[in-house]
Design an enzyme around this catalytic site. Structure first.
Site, PDB file in Angstrom:
ATOM      1  N   HIS A 130       0.641  -1.230   0.247  1.00  0.00           N
ATOM      2  CA  HIS A 130       0.038   0.100  -0.173  1.00  0.00           C
ATOM      3  C   HIS A 130       0.869   1.302  -0.119  1.00  0.00           C
ATOM      4  O   HIS A 130       0.457   2.002   0.735  1.00  0.00           O
ATOM      5  CB  HIS A 130      -0.875  -0.062   1.293  1.00  0.00           C
ATOM      6  CG  HIS A 130      -2.302   0.766   0.779  1.00  0.00           C
ATOM      7  ND1 HIS A 130      -2.423   1.758   0.792  1.00  0.00           N
ATOM      8  CD2 HIS A 130      -3.661   0.081   1.158  1.00  0.00           C
ATOM      9  CE1 HIS A 130      -3.593   2.282   0.387  1.00  0.00           C
ATOM     10  NE2 HIS A 130      -4.439   1.138   0.724  1.00  0.00           N
ATOM     11  N   ALA A 131       1.897   1.289  -0.825  1.00  0.00           N
ATOM     12  CA  ALA A 131       2.756   2.426  -1.006  1.00  0.00           C
ATOM     13  C   ALA A 131       2.207   3.576  -1.419  1.00  0.00           C
ATOM     14  O   ALA A 131       1.568   3.503  -2.628  1.00  0.00           O
ATOM     15  CB  ALA A 131       4.086   2.206  -1.653  1.00  0.00           C
ATOM     16  N   TYR A 132       2.305   4.517  -1.127  1.00  0.00           N
ATOM     17  CA  TYR A 132       1.723   5.988  -1.578  1.00  0.00           C
ATOM     18  C   TYR A 132       3.002   6.660  -2.492  1.00  0.00           C
ATOM     19  O   TYR A 132       4.059   6.968  -1.366  1.00  0.00           O
ATOM     20  CB  TYR A 132       1.219   6.988  -0.681  1.00  0.00           C
ATOM     21  CG  TYR A 132      -0.260   6.513  -0.035  1.00  0.00           C
ATOM     22  CD1 TYR A 132      -1.233   6.870  -0.393  1.00  0.00           C
ATOM     23  CD2 TYR A 132      -0.193   5.415   0.935  1.00  0.00           C
ATOM     24  CE1 TYR A 132      -2.585   6.622   0.024  1.00  0.00           C
ATOM     25  CE2 TYR A 132      -1.464   4.991   1.281  1.00  0.00           C
ATOM     26  CZ  TYR A 132      -2.540   5.618   0.982  1.00  0.00           C
ATOM     27  OH  TYR A 132      -3.841   5.314   1.557  1.00  0.00           O
ATOM     28  N   ASP A 187     -10.466   5.793  -6.221  1.00  0.00           N
ATOM     29  CA  ASP A 187     -10.369   4.795  -5.478  1.00  0.00           C
ATOM     30  C   ASP A 187     -10.806   3.421  -6.436  1.00  0.00           C
ATOM     31  O   ASP A 187     -12.191   3.413  -6.539  1.00  0.00           O
ATOM     32  CB  ASP A 187     -11.448   4.922  -4.350  1.00  0.00           C
ATOM     33  CG  ASP A 187     -11.171   3.614  -3.228  1.00  0.00           C
ATOM     34  OD1 ASP A 187     -10.234   2.812  -3.565  1.00  0.00           O
ATOM     35  OD2 ASP A 187     -11.525   3.749  -2.272  1.00  0.00           O
ATOM     36  N   GLU A 235      -1.717  -0.130  -6.283  1.00  0.00           N
ATOM     37  CA  GLU A 235      -1.526  -1.268  -5.313  1.00  0.00           C
ATOM     38  C   GLU A 235      -1.763  -2.569  -6.439  1.00  0.00           C
ATOM     39  O   GLU A 235      -2.733  -2.737  -6.946  1.00  0.00           O
ATOM     40  CB  GLU A 235      -2.735  -1.446  -4.331  1.00  0.00           C
ATOM     41  CG  GLU A 235      -2.771  -0.232  -3.424  1.00  0.00           C
ATOM     42  CD  GLU A 235      -4.042   0.136  -2.559  1.00  0.00           C
ATOM     43  OE1 GLU A 235      -4.549  -0.850  -2.245  1.00  0.00           O
ATOM     44  OE2 GLU A 235      -4.694   1.265  -2.854  1.00  0.00           O
TER      45      GLU A 235
HETATM   46  O1  LIG Z   1     -11.589   3.457   5.849  1.00  0.00           O
HETATM   47  C1  LIG Z   1     -10.424   3.940   5.535  1.00  0.00           C
HETATM   48  C2  LIG Z   1     -10.444   4.458   4.146  1.00  0.00           C
HETATM   49  O2  LIG Z   1     -11.099   3.227   3.557  1.00  0.00           O
HETATM   50  C3  LIG Z   1     -11.052   3.179   2.095  1.00  0.00           C
HETATM   51  O3  LIG Z   1      -9.871   3.712   1.586  1.00  0.00           O
HETATM   52  C4  LIG Z   1      -9.268   2.257   1.166  1.00  0.00           C
HETATM   53  C5  LIG Z   1      -9.659   2.137  -0.276  1.00  0.00           C
HETATM   54  O4  LIG Z   1     -11.065   2.009  -0.409  1.00  0.00           O
HETATM   55  C6  LIG Z   1      -9.108   0.922  -0.908  1.00  0.00           C
HETATM   56  O5  LIG Z   1      -9.516   0.595  -1.978  1.00  0.00           O
HETATM   57  C7  LIG Z   1      -7.440   1.083  -0.504  1.00  0.00           C
HETATM   58  O6  LIG Z   1      -6.982   0.030  -0.906  1.00  0.00           O
HETATM   59  O7  LIG Z   1      -7.266   1.513   0.856  1.00  0.00           O
HETATM   60  C8  LIG Z   1      -7.757   2.735   1.101  1.00  0.00           C
HETATM   61  C9  LIG Z   1      -7.204   2.894   2.501  1.00  0.00           C
HETATM   62  O8  LIG Z   1      -7.356   1.731   3.286  1.00  0.00           O
HETATM   63  C10 LIG Z   1     -12.064   4.467   1.928  1.00  0.00           C
HETATM   64  O9  LIG Z   1     -12.497   4.483   0.700  1.00  0.00           O
HETATM   65  C11 LIG Z   1     -11.395   5.882   2.552  1.00  0.00           C
HETATM   66  O10 LIG Z   1     -12.538   6.858   2.227  1.00  0.00           O
HETATM   67  C12 LIG Z   1     -11.364   5.602   3.977  1.00  0.00           C
HETATM   68  O11 LIG Z   1     -10.744   6.617   4.455  1.00  0.00           O
END
Ligand SMILES: OC[C@H]1O[C@H](O[C@H]2[C@H](O)[C@@H](O)[C@H](O)O[C@@H]2CO)[C@H](O)[C@@H](O)[C@@H]1O
Length: 350
Positions: free
Chosen positions: A180-182, A243, A311
């Protein structure tokens, strides 16, 4: 080539070690034992300084005081498993839920929550840090006891390869890990000068809980279209944060190029290779209440969409879909996923 190790801090009473791999070009990759976090990807600049291309924190607590999974290893299963359950071999499996009754990113006790044992190695292929943990079903709630290994290797072509493998015990389980690298390749605290290209024509349709419906939507004529290089911040603005699960190459022999992220201003560029069929692209839009400040922010609160997570994985919720690929890890077998991130500079002709 060199490998450095030092204590980064303590988390929940356990020592967290930072391991730094340095190649002959002076490129540095640092990882933390906690969460097998990819902490830094620092590249040399002309003025003798090094530029970290990742969103990183200065302290270990900071990684765990928000829900953005910043630069953590994610497993056993990345993304969401609908209803925190699935059926396999005529049996119903219930998993721990941690979001709307679904299991997100390995659940509440996934890979990202573990302090990993480690060793290091130097070979002709590069320098590596090898993280390993035996994970029993009582620990994370997934069936089966696995021996999980995460290997970060840096070579002299400035390529970071991350290999995730699991050796399974006596019960079939699921395995679909990711990193989960940014990234933020620029000298700015936003993505305005970033361009991205993704080798994908389709993205997954999802419901209001971000669970895939099974339908693949064309990217044509949408802000999600990155078939040619396109500005990231403009797309992020149009869709209020990305997302999105892109359908990319099927599982193959070795890794294939799936995406390129580049910063027009500095010329820094990352090429992403993967041997899996999904690429989830995520920018953190909803962070207002999360009190985050990255190392690069120098004490200022983080901006929303300050970095972008790329990812690599099998498509989310594959266990409930016929065409999303196989994430079942049969008993007494081993599976490895390989992703790589190669740093270079935009060539003049680009
Ligand atoms: O609840 C925390 C966040 O969860 C989501 O974000 C994740 C995303 O949906 C995944 O596709 C991605 O791989 O990881 C993200 C972070 O864990 C929500 O969409 C976001 O709004 C929340 O803040």
């Amino acid at each position: 080539m060199d490998i450095l190790q030092h204590t980064f801090g303590r988390y929940q009473n356990e020592k967290v070690t930072e391991i730094t791999l340095v190649n002959d070009n002076g490129v540095e990759v640092s990882c933390l034992t906690m969460g097998a976090i990819w902490h830094r990807f620092a590249v040399p600049e002309n003025d003798g300084t090094k530029k970290n291309l990742l969103l990183s924190f200065d302290g270990i607590d900071d990684y765990y005081s928000n829900n953005q999974n910043i630069c953590k290893s994610i497993g056993r299963v990345a993304g969401r498993i609908k209803g925190a359950s699935y059926d396999l071999n005529g049996k119903h499996y219930q998993l721990p839920a941690n979001e709307n009754g679904n299991t997100l990113h390995g659940g509440p006790n996934g890979f990202s929550t573990l302090n990993w044992n480690y060793s290091t190695s130097i070979s002709k292929n590069g320098i590596s840090v090898i993280f390993q943990r035996k994970i029993d079903q009582e620990m994370d709630g997934f069936p089966g006891n696995i021996l999980a290994t995460i290997i970060y290797t840096l070579n002299n072509n400035n390529r970071v390869t991350i290999a995730y493998s699991a050796m399974n015990g006596k019960e079939d389980t699921l395995f679909n890990p990711t990193c989960h690298a940014y990234f933020n390749l620029s000298d700015r605290r936003d993505l305005t000068t970033h361009e991205m290209q993704i080798n994908s024509t389709g993205i997954l349709d999802v419901n209001n809980q971000m669970i895939p419906t099974g339908e693949v939507l064309s990217v044509a004529n949408t802000p999600y279209d990155f078939r040619d290089f396109s500005n990231v911040a403009l797309a992020v603005g149009k869709v209020h944060g990305l997302d999105t699960a892109y359908v990319v190459n099927g599982p193959g022999q070795g890794t294939k190029p799936v995406a390129v992220l580049r910063d027009r201003e500095s010329g820094r560029q990352i090429t992403v290779n993967s041997d899996r069929n999904g690429l989830v692209v995520y920018t953190p839009e909803e962070i207002a209440d999360q009190n985050m400040s990255f190392s690069r922010d120098h004490g200022e609160p983080a901006n929303k969409n300050e970095g972008i997570a790329l990812e690599c994985q099998m498509l989310p919720d594959a266990i409930h879909q016929d065409n999303f690929g196989d994430i079942v890890l049969p008993r007494y077998s081993k599976q490895t996923y390989r992703f790589s991130f190669t740093y270079d500079r935009i060539k003049n002709e680009d």
